[in-house]
Write a protein that holds these residues in place. Structure first.
Motif: not given
Length: 364
Positions: A44-52, A37-39, A79-91
């Motif tokens: 700006g990834y808006a396709d999640l079914p919920t943010t809870d 959710i945070e990533l 999950t792949v959709g929010v893992m598209q930057t070096a920062e996200a992958l490292e986290r």
């Protein structure tokens, strides 16, 4: 007898504190829901079914449990959709190390497919470097050792490039190569050049085989592609005939006998196999039969977020379903550590200095 483990009731805390080894875990299948959710919000990834977070965790697990590998894989687009930057992958890599260590895992091999993380312009080398940096930080902060498996997608045509990528980073923590994705229609022999490169470079190969497809997939993975381990390998049971009656004597076909004789490790993921329909239920999962027949069985999570599992919960399921004892958990743990792609002397040190003493203390 010194070091002997006696049968004892196993509660959740005992299982959690036992040293564990994990050989089959996908980085993009094990994110924390809150991190997804945070990533998503940050990128700006808006396709999640919920943010809870709780609702999202339940959504992933519900979506995965539809008795089809293809349907199981649908949730990965988020999950792949929010893992598209070096920062996200490292986290994500760092948090995986932290979460597994908190669950009592002392050694893990975590796999990911670099080709899935380049949608925003990252080079595949940068993808691998970010993941390795996260694992390195995680190992520095937590009592866990992690080997990285680089995976190619079996439906794509870049497996040789991925194999070359894996070899470029082998001295930084990449311990082997894998192919993953839907098995049907995508035989491992399509990727022979990639496997041959890995073998020429004296590195290691594990292959998803015998999960959603049959014996032919296992046979090709072993005899053409040189797999040292089988990812899942559930369908090897199709080459075993168990006689009816009290003795239940088993007859092994030539392929099953080869797998057992060669001590080829089976990276079994029971809950995931039920989710995908590879096994009808935990009680009917072939892991107990294969264990009784002394195949080299290991227990794994596959995708912790998607299947809603941990190593502790998977081992607890084995205890509750099949009556496994602490000695059984020790056996599969040592099986896994023997089968790891980590250097032999360091595998041996983990077995003798961490795993055996850990189980001896619990069984005292």
């Amino acid at each position: 007898m010194s070091g002997m483990i006696v049968p004892m009731p196993l509660d959740l805390d005992t299982i959690r504190s036992a040293p564990k080894v994990l050989l089959h875990d996908h980085l993009d299948g094990g994110l924390r829901p809150a991190t997804v959710i945070e990533l998503a919000d940050a990128k700006g990834y808006a396709d999640l079914p919920t943010t809870d977070p709780d609702e999202l965790a339940a959504w992933f697990t519900r979506g995965a449990d539809r008795k089809s590998l293809e349907l199981y894989l649908e949730g990965f687009r988020h999950t792949v959709g929010v893992m598209q930057t070096a920062e996200a992958l490292e986290r994500v890599a760092y948090e995986a190390a932290a979460d597994l260590a908190a669950d009592g895992v002392v050694y893990a091999e975590i796999r990911f497919a670099p080709e899935l993380h380049i949608d925003r312009g990252l080079a595949m080398d940068a993808v691998v470097e970010a993941v390795l940096a996260g694992f390195d930080r995680g190992m520095a902060d937590h009592p866990i050792t992690i080997g990285t498996l680089v995976t190619a997608m079996r439906h794509a045509a870049v497996s040789l490039e991925i194999a070359e990528l894996a070899m470029r980073h082998r001295d930084a923590g990449v311990v082997g190569f894998d192919i993953a994705g839907a098995e049907a229609g995508h035989p491992p022999t399509r990727h022979l050049d990639a496997f041959q490169l890995i073998h020429r470079e004296n590195s290691h190969v594990t292959i998803h085989a015998g999960e959603a497809f049959g014996l032919a997939s296992i046979w090709e993975a072993l005899q053409f592609c040189g797999a040292e381990r089988l990812g899942h390998g559930v369908r090897i049971v199709d080459d075993i005939e168990v006689a009816r009656g009290d003795d239940g004597e088993a007859t092994l076909g030539r392929l099953a006998a080869f797998v057992r004789d060669r001590r080829i490790p089976l990276e079994m993921c029971p809950t995931s196999n039920v989710n995908t329909g590879a096994a009808p239920s935990l009680a009917e999962h072939p892991i107990q039969l294969l264990k009784d027949l002394r195949f080299r069985v290991t227990v794994n999570t596959d995708n912790r977020l998607m299947s809603g599992v941990s190593m502790t919960s998977e081992l607890q399921a084995m205890v509750e379903t099949f009556g496994w004892t602490l000695a059984d958990l020790r056996w599969v743990t040592i099986n896994a550590m023997k089968s790891a792609f980590w250097p032999f002397d360091r595998r041996l040190a983990l077995i003798n200095d961490v795993i055996k003493p850990g189980y001896a203390a619990l069984g005292a």
